[in-house]
Structures are given as structure tokens and as C-alpha cells.
Design a protein around this motif. Sequence first.
Motif, PDB file in Angstrom:
ATOM      1  N   SER A   1       0.879  -0.917  -0.046  1.00 14.48           N
ATOM      2  CA  SER A   1       0.254   0.394  -0.105  1.00 14.48           C
ATOM      3  C   SER A   1       0.770   1.126   0.197  1.00 14.48           C
ATOM      4  N   ILE A   2       0.201   2.243  -0.445  1.00 12.19           N
ATOM      5  CA  ILE A   2       0.944   3.887  -0.317  1.00 12.19           C
ATOM      6  C   ILE A   2       1.020   3.960   0.894  1.00 12.19           C
ATOM      7  N   ASN A   3       1.796   4.776   1.129  1.00 11.18           N
ATOM      8  CA  ASN A   3       2.563   5.649   2.662  1.00 11.18           C
ATOM      9  C   ASN A   3       1.970   6.696   2.343  1.00 11.18           C
ATOM     10  N   SER A   4       3.351   7.312   1.383  1.00 12.95           N
ATOM     11  CA  SER A   4       3.244   8.654   0.948  1.00 12.95           C
ATOM     12  C   SER A   4       3.693   8.609  -0.514  1.00 12.95           C
ATOM     13  N   GLY A   5       3.965  10.510  -1.068  1.00  9.58           N
ATOM     14  CA  GLY A   5       4.169  10.460  -2.426  1.00  9.58           C
ATOM     15  C   GLY A   5       3.677  10.436  -3.150  1.00  9.58           C
ATOM     16  N   THR A   6       2.102   9.925  -2.972  1.00 10.12           N
ATOM     17  CA  THR A   6       1.477   9.692  -4.192  1.00 10.12           C
ATOM     18  C   THR A   6       1.394  10.429  -5.646  1.00 10.12           C
ATOM     19  N   THR A   7       1.667  11.666  -5.223  1.00 12.23           N
ATOM     20  CA  THR A   7       1.414  13.003  -6.770  1.00 12.23           C
ATOM     21  C   THR A   7       2.272  13.620  -6.773  1.00 12.23           C
ATOM     22  N   ASP A   8       3.279  13.477  -8.067  1.00 13.07           N
ATOM     23  CA  ASP A   8       3.760  14.079  -8.394  1.00 13.07           C
ATOM     24  C   ASP A   8       3.640  14.839 -10.175  1.00 13.07           C
ATOM     25  N   LEU A   9       3.484  16.031 -10.700  1.00  8.69           N
ATOM     26  CA  LEU A   9       3.212  16.353 -12.180  1.00  8.69           C
ATOM     27  C   LEU A   9       4.050  16.146 -12.519  1.00  8.69           C
ATOM     28  N   ASP A  10       5.523  16.319 -12.101  1.00 10.45           N
ATOM     29  CA  ASP A  10       6.725  16.208 -12.865  1.00 10.45           C
ATOM     30  C   ASP A  10       7.019  14.785 -13.423  1.00 10.45           C
ATOM     31  N   ARG A  11       5.945  13.606 -12.560  1.00 17.83           N
ATOM     32  CA  ARG A  11       6.626  11.844 -13.106  1.00 17.83           C
ATOM     33  C   ARG A  11       6.444  12.318 -14.338  1.00 17.83           C
ATOM     34  N   ILE A  12       5.105  13.023 -14.854  1.00 13.45           N
ATOM     35  CA  ILE A  12       5.102  12.695 -16.462  1.00 13.45           C
ATOM     36  C   ILE A  12       5.477  14.108 -17.394  1.00 13.45           C
ATOM     37  N   ALA A  13       5.822  14.881 -16.657  1.00 13.44           N
ATOM     38  CA  ALA A  13       5.982  15.891 -17.588  1.00 13.44           C
ATOM     39  C   ALA A  13       6.072  15.552 -18.897  1.00 13.44           C
ATOM     40  N   ALA A  14       7.422  14.100 -18.847  1.00 17.39           N
ATOM     41  CA  ALA A  14       8.567  14.604 -20.826  1.00 17.39           C
ATOM     42  C   ALA A  14       7.571  13.454 -21.311  1.00 17.39           C
ATOM     43  N   ASP A  15       6.372  12.489 -20.743  1.00 13.06           N
ATOM     44  CA  ASP A  15       5.135  12.124 -21.407  1.00 13.06           C
ATOM     45  C   ASP A  15       4.197  12.933 -22.375  1.00 13.06           C
ATOM     46  N   ASN A  16       3.875  11.792 -23.500  1.00 12.29           N
ATOM     47  CA  ASN A  16       2.997  12.290 -24.468  1.00 12.29           C
ATOM     48  C   ASN A  16       1.516  12.229 -23.808  1.00 12.29           C
ATOM     49  N   THR A  17       0.790  13.649 -24.087  1.00 10.36           N
ATOM     50  CA  THR A  17      -0.124  13.283 -23.141  1.00 10.36           C
ATOM     51  C   THR A  17      -1.919  13.768 -24.184  1.00 10.36           C
ATOM     52  N   ASN A  18      -1.273  13.982 -24.842  1.00  6.48           N
ATOM     53  CA  ASN A  18      -1.881  14.216 -26.590  1.00  6.48           C
ATOM     54  C   ASN A  18      -3.301  13.252 -26.556  1.00  6.48           C
ATOM     55  N   ILE A  19      -4.267  13.540 -27.076  1.00  2.97           N
ATOM     56  CA  ILE A  19      -5.175  12.515 -27.648  1.00  2.97           C
ATOM     57  C   ILE A  19      -6.089  13.145 -28.496  1.00  2.97           C
ATOM     58  N   ALA A  20      -6.051  12.051 -29.533  1.00  2.00           N
ATOM     59  CA  ALA A  20      -6.459  12.778 -31.096  1.00  2.00           C
ATOM     60  C   ALA A  20      -8.319  12.252 -30.890  1.00  2.00           C
ATOM     61  N   ILE A  21      -9.368  13.733 -31.427  1.00  2.00           N
ATOM     62  CA  ILE A  21     -10.082  12.701 -31.661  1.00  2.00           C
ATOM     63  C   ILE A  21     -10.739  13.339 -33.395  1.00  2.00           C
ATOM     64  N   SER A  22     -11.497  11.648 -33.377  1.00  2.00           N
ATOM     65  CA  SER A  22     -11.293  12.182 -34.919  1.00  2.00           C
ATOM     66  C   SER A  22     -13.258  12.757 -34.733  1.00  2.00           C
ATOM     67  N   SER A  23     -13.456  13.305 -35.819  1.00  2.00           N
ATOM     68  CA  SER A  23     -14.420  13.468 -36.831  1.00  2.00           C
ATOM     69  C   SER A  23     -15.470  14.176 -36.092  1.00  2.00           C
ATOM     70  N   LEU A  24     -15.297  15.918 -35.237  1.00  2.00           N
ATOM     71  CA  LEU A  24     -16.536  15.864 -34.194  1.00  2.00           C
ATOM     72  C   LEU A  24     -16.866  16.317 -35.378  1.00  2.00           C
ATOM     73  N   SER A  25     -18.395  16.256 -35.578  1.00  2.00           N
ATOM     74  CA  SER A  25     -19.827  17.134 -36.368  1.00  2.00           C
ATOM     75  C   SER A  25     -19.876  18.670 -35.551  1.00  2.00           C
ATOM     76  N   ALA A  26     -19.864  19.580 -36.368  1.00  2.00           N
ATOM     77  CA  ALA A  26     -20.171  20.829 -36.226  1.00  2.00           C
ATOM     78  C   ALA A  26     -21.099  21.182 -37.129  1.00  2.00           C
ATOM     79  N   THR A  27     -22.138  22.342 -35.718  1.00  2.00           N
ATOM     80  CA  THR A  27     -23.807  22.679 -36.062  1.00  2.00           C
ATOM     81  C   THR A  27     -23.462  24.301 -36.518  1.00  2.00           C
ATOM     82  N   GLY A  28     -24.603  24.570 -37.140  1.00  2.00           N
ATOM     83  CA  GLY A  28     -24.768  26.042 -37.145  1.00  2.00           C
ATOM     84  C   GLY A  28     -24.310  26.844 -38.227  1.00  2.00           C
ATOM     85  N   GLY A  29     -24.265  27.938 -38.770  1.00  2.00           N
ATOM     86  CA  GLY A  29     -24.156  28.763 -40.016  1.00  2.00           C
ATOM     87  C   GLY A  29     -25.497  28.758 -41.346  1.00  2.00           C
ATOM     88  N   THR A  30     -24.415  28.602 -42.590  1.00  2.00           N
ATOM     89  CA  THR A  30     -26.097  28.527 -43.461  1.00  2.00           C
ATOM     90  C   THR A  30     -25.889  27.335 -44.120  1.00  2.00           C
TER      91      THR A  30
END
Length: 698
Positions: free
Chosen positions: A277-306
Motif C-alpha cells: 500500500s502507498i504510505n506517502s508521495g503519491t502525487t508529482d505532476l513532473d513524473r509525467i512531464a516528458a510523456d505525450n499526453t495528447n489525445i486525438a479525436i476524429s470527425s467531430l460534427s459541427a452545427t450552425g451557419g448556413t
Amino acid sequence: MLNGVHFYHATIKRIVSVFGTIFNNIVVGRHSGNTISNIQRVPISYGPRNKFLDRMKENLEQQRVAIKLPRMSFEITSIDYDSSTKLNRLNKTLHTISNSPNSRNSMYQSVPYTLGMQLNIMARNQEDALQIVEQILPTFSPEYTVSIKGIEGPGSLTDVPFILNSVTFTDDYESDVATRRTIVYTLDFTVRIRFAPDTSSVSIIKKVETEIADFTSVAVGLANTLSTVQVSQDSPSGAIDVFTSLFDADNQHTANLAVNSLVLSGIAALNDINSVSINSGTTDLDRIAADNTNIAISSLSATGGTGTGAAFDVTIDGRTGITTAVATSLAGLKFTVADTLTISDSPYHNTSLTINVDTIDSTEAIVYDITDLNGGISGTDADLSIQKDGTVYSISAISDGGTAFAENETIIVLGTSLGGSTPANDASVTVTTIDNGVITAASISGTGVAQGGVNTFTVTAGDSANADTIADYNPTFTRSITVDGGTGGGLSLDIDLDKTGSVSNITIIDGGVDYLVTDQITIPAEQLGEIDSPANSPTTPLVIDIDSVNDTIISGNFIRNGKVNGLPKFDLNSPSGGSNSPNAAVSIQYSGDEWQLLRNGTLIADNVNDTVNPVVAGWNIRIGSRGETLNVSSSDNQNFTIGEIVTGNATLGRATIVSSSNNVIVVKELESKFVEEEVLTGLTSGVTRTVFNMTVNE
């Protein structure tokens, strides 16, 4: 010529009796709606049909009671030889004589015949006759087989088929009202029977001796005797023991023996880690600073306009929900500059992404009016308006549906009618719906870039996905590390981090050895994090508490279970908690070079030896620097007595022991080669051992 010996098996009598018994329990009744009354059993007797018919025609004044109907009669109509089922007439069968245990009744092969039988159903009305017929027919398909005792000799039991060949009926009533009406149904049967000849008493064979010779060396001398066949029986009720062998009785053969169980002692508990079990030190954002966190989402429909049909591809930072890139995947149709488009699909269903149209494909739409459009064989005079956006065609109106068109009919519109000059600009109109030959709907095919599609745009609002919904796209980053610290060693973990650098899951890959529940393990920040620059280096170590260790003793009883690399495999049987127990994966097996003690695939100890069974001493502990002395023993290692006979439970063969030591036996007078896993039993010593493999000398 006949031998003058009297015999009588009552074959025909038994067949006639059984045939009558089949039909002696048929009943008829009077039906009135769903009610049945006046139920009576139909009588049956042996005799020709004409006998009963003549009696019914007699003058009633000369007899007190008329014959009762309905009734049945049956008779034998033929006896024919059955050549289709003939067997060798020299075959013999033996039957036990109850008062003479030392002899048997012998009888030659019985002779096949077919017996013709006829069943007649007589009734005054069709209702009674049909009730009887319908109770008989379902039983025969077309045969009904009955087992009959004694027709092929004393003590025999023969299956006799009764085959229904045909059903006919007569209703010849043409007389005056005073004459009785008689309806007759006739069922013809064939019965396959066998007539047995007379029997004779013969004595049983108690002992037979012969010799099998090797004729491969006849050219250089007399044939060599290989073995002796002995058939003996101590009493008439005992089994006959047959010994047959093609091995020279003096040849010696070798068999390896496998032990069925082993006892392992001398090794203490491994104390490998079961849970943490975890005693302490569970969070540190810099642990994943060099990781690619981008997520691609394709073909989102747009509404509105003419316009319509615009769609976009987006890229989102999985840690923050910020939209980092937007690109056009579908430009759409008929948009105008300054149109505002909105994406409200997930992950923008709480905070929409707003897009302003900056430029479009500005080519004007052109409308062509096509009159008197003709197609197919007879369709004529349709008037259509076809709109061209770039090189994309659509039907904007049908002003006249024409006449005599067919559904799914294809009509070619020449390119010259659509502003073009080459056949490549032709369009194809498909009639999709008609009403009495009049076109009510149609489609048109064309290719090219959409007219009025979005060329460029800017994102002016809602540039962040909602923080609550972006969790659906939260990536997980796994760190596989080998841990130092505590009293033991060898702990290997997979640690999962979420988008904040927090530990979301810890999986034990290898629990190591020699840990204590009081141990606490610290994983340095740089071992767990992804360092891309000093500014983004993780600084928070992760401290883990050991919650439980497996302190179960591995020493215990091992049972043979199959084989690995050609030698027996032994699995720990006790102590064990079943298939979910850590001990369930403990085994002793041969690697191909040495005997090994394994637990969950981890090498605990080994012994460089290639004997059929693991040796007792000389095991080396391979876990850390532990210094126990591991011992292996077995009570399943008794030796057979020299000169005693051993028998196998699979081949049932025998052999005589020449020598027995060190899990290897040498035998002679071998009846048959013993097979692997066969259990041998010494007839003198009572020792039982299992054959692992055997080598024979031809």
C-alpha cells in the motif's frame, strides 16, 4: 440322412404364442364427444379367417348365440428358407449345463427361415375396425422386435423381428338387411426365425501347451524356440490365463521406474510480498512531464451557419483538457464567410468548441434545367433542375415526372447539358421512386470538391474541453521498476500513474524473497519519474508499506503429474490451499540440463543431474544468499525381489526380475513390453512401482 436323435425346441410354437400375445390386449369403446364408454377387450384366437366368416353366415335359428364382433384371428401362411441371412453351417455355440460344470452343450449353426403370419380383424362397423387398426400400426415401423428365450437351444436369447408387410381390407356387404355385415382388415407379417439343430455334450479345455518358433534361421539349422504358450484353468469357474510372447525367454530387458511422490524438506518460507500500500508521495505532476499526453479525436460534427456537413479533427491535452489543435476533416457545403460553427459532442458537451469560418470555396452554384429527359426503354419527357456545386451534382427540383419510367432506372445526362464539353462531365440520374411511371424522387451522382466548403477558420471560443468529461480520455502511464530496500530483495513492480502523476495502481510482478511485514520501501523520485529537463524533474519519492508476505512453507509432499523435457514432473500437493494458493505453482521438474525446484516460474534450487528421478542430496539454493540444506526423499523406492514375477496392470504381461536397484529393473521371460505409466506389482514381495520407459532386446 437324419441321425435319429430326438430333439424339440418348440420354435414355431413359441413364435405363434408370442405373435398372439402381442395383440391380446387391444380394446374398443363407444365415443360420444370427449366421453368413452362400453370399453371391451377384443378377443383373439388362432385359426383361418374363413372359419370365422363361415360361422357368421350360419342360420341363427340353428345356434343359440351369434359369433361376437369385433374379434381377431391369426394363422401361419408360409414357411420359407431365408438365404439372405445364412451363416457358416460349421459354426458352433456352447451353452452352460447347470448340473454339469465340467461340460458344455455344443450346437451347430442354426438355420434361418421366414415365417409368414396373417392377422385378420373382423368387425360389424368401420368405427370398431379402425380403432383396432390404429392401435396396431404405430407399433410397427415396419418391424417390432421381441427377445424370445430358448428358440436357438437351451439358455439362448434371440431377438426376433416381426415385420408388417401390408394392410388390406374388404367390405363385401351387398345382402338384405337380415344378413350380418362383416368388415375385414388383413395384416400380413413376416417373422425371421432360426431353427436350431440337436445339441451334444462336450468337455471344457483345461490346459493347452504349444511352442512358438523363430523360422528366420531355418536355413542354418532348426527353428529356435522363442516362448511357450500356456493356457490353464484351475477350476471350471476360474478365468483362463493366456501367455503369448515373441521375445526369447532368456533375453534381458531394462525398465526405468518413476516414483509417485516426493517429500521435500529443509527450505524455509520465501516470505515474498503478496500486497503493498502507498504510505506517502503519491502525487508529482513532473513524473509525467516528458510523456505525450495528447489525445486525438476524429470527425467531430459541427452545427450552425448556413451550410451543412462540416466536421473537424481535434487534439486535446489529456492532463488539462486544453484543445491544442483543430483541423478540417470535412469542409461541408454552402457555408458563408463569418458563419459560426459549434461542436457540442463529447468531450465538448458541457463547454462547446466555437469555430468562425474565415474563408470558403467561393465558386458559384449553377442550376441547369433539363427538359424532356428520356431513359430506359419507354420512359419519356421528365423535367429536372440539376444544381452543380463545383463538380458535385444534386437534384434541386422535379417539375415534371414524365411517363412510363421504371424504379431504379439509370438515365445518363450528357456533359454538354451540364456546361461541359467532354463525356467525362456526364452525370448519371437514378430513379428512386415512381408513381404509375411518373418520377417522384431521384438521385444523381457526380464527383469533385464541395461548393461552399470551409477553407480556413479560427477557434474563437470554448478552447478547453470540460474538466469533468476529459477524464473519459485520461491516459495511464506505466513504470516497470525493480525495487531496492527492506530486508529482502528481488521485488519487481508495475506502477501506473494518472494524468496528475498520482499512483493509480501497483501490480506485483515478482514478490522477491525474505521480506518482513514491517519493511518500508522508498522509491526515489528520479526512478519513478520522466526527466526531460532540470526544471521538470520529479522531486517527490514514493514510500510503500508491505501489507502482507507469503510465509507458507514450501517443504511438503509432491505428487507426480505428467512430465517435462522427457522426465517426470512433480507438483506440490500439501501443504496447499487449492488452485488459488501460492503453493499451487510449486513444482520439481527437469529443465533439460538439471533438476529444478520452481515456484511461479522462479528458480528456488537446482541439482545438476539427469537421472530418471530427482536425487536425494546435492541441491543448491538459488534464492539470494540463503544457506539452507534442501533434501528430497521418497518412500516409493522399494526394490523387487530377485527371481519374483511382476505383472503389469495395463498390458497384463508378466516378467521375471533379474535385478532391481536405483529405480531400474532388469527382467527376462517378458511376455510383452510394459507401457509408460503402467503399474508393476511383485507377486511375491507385493511391491508396486510405475514404469517410466522400457528398452527391450528383440
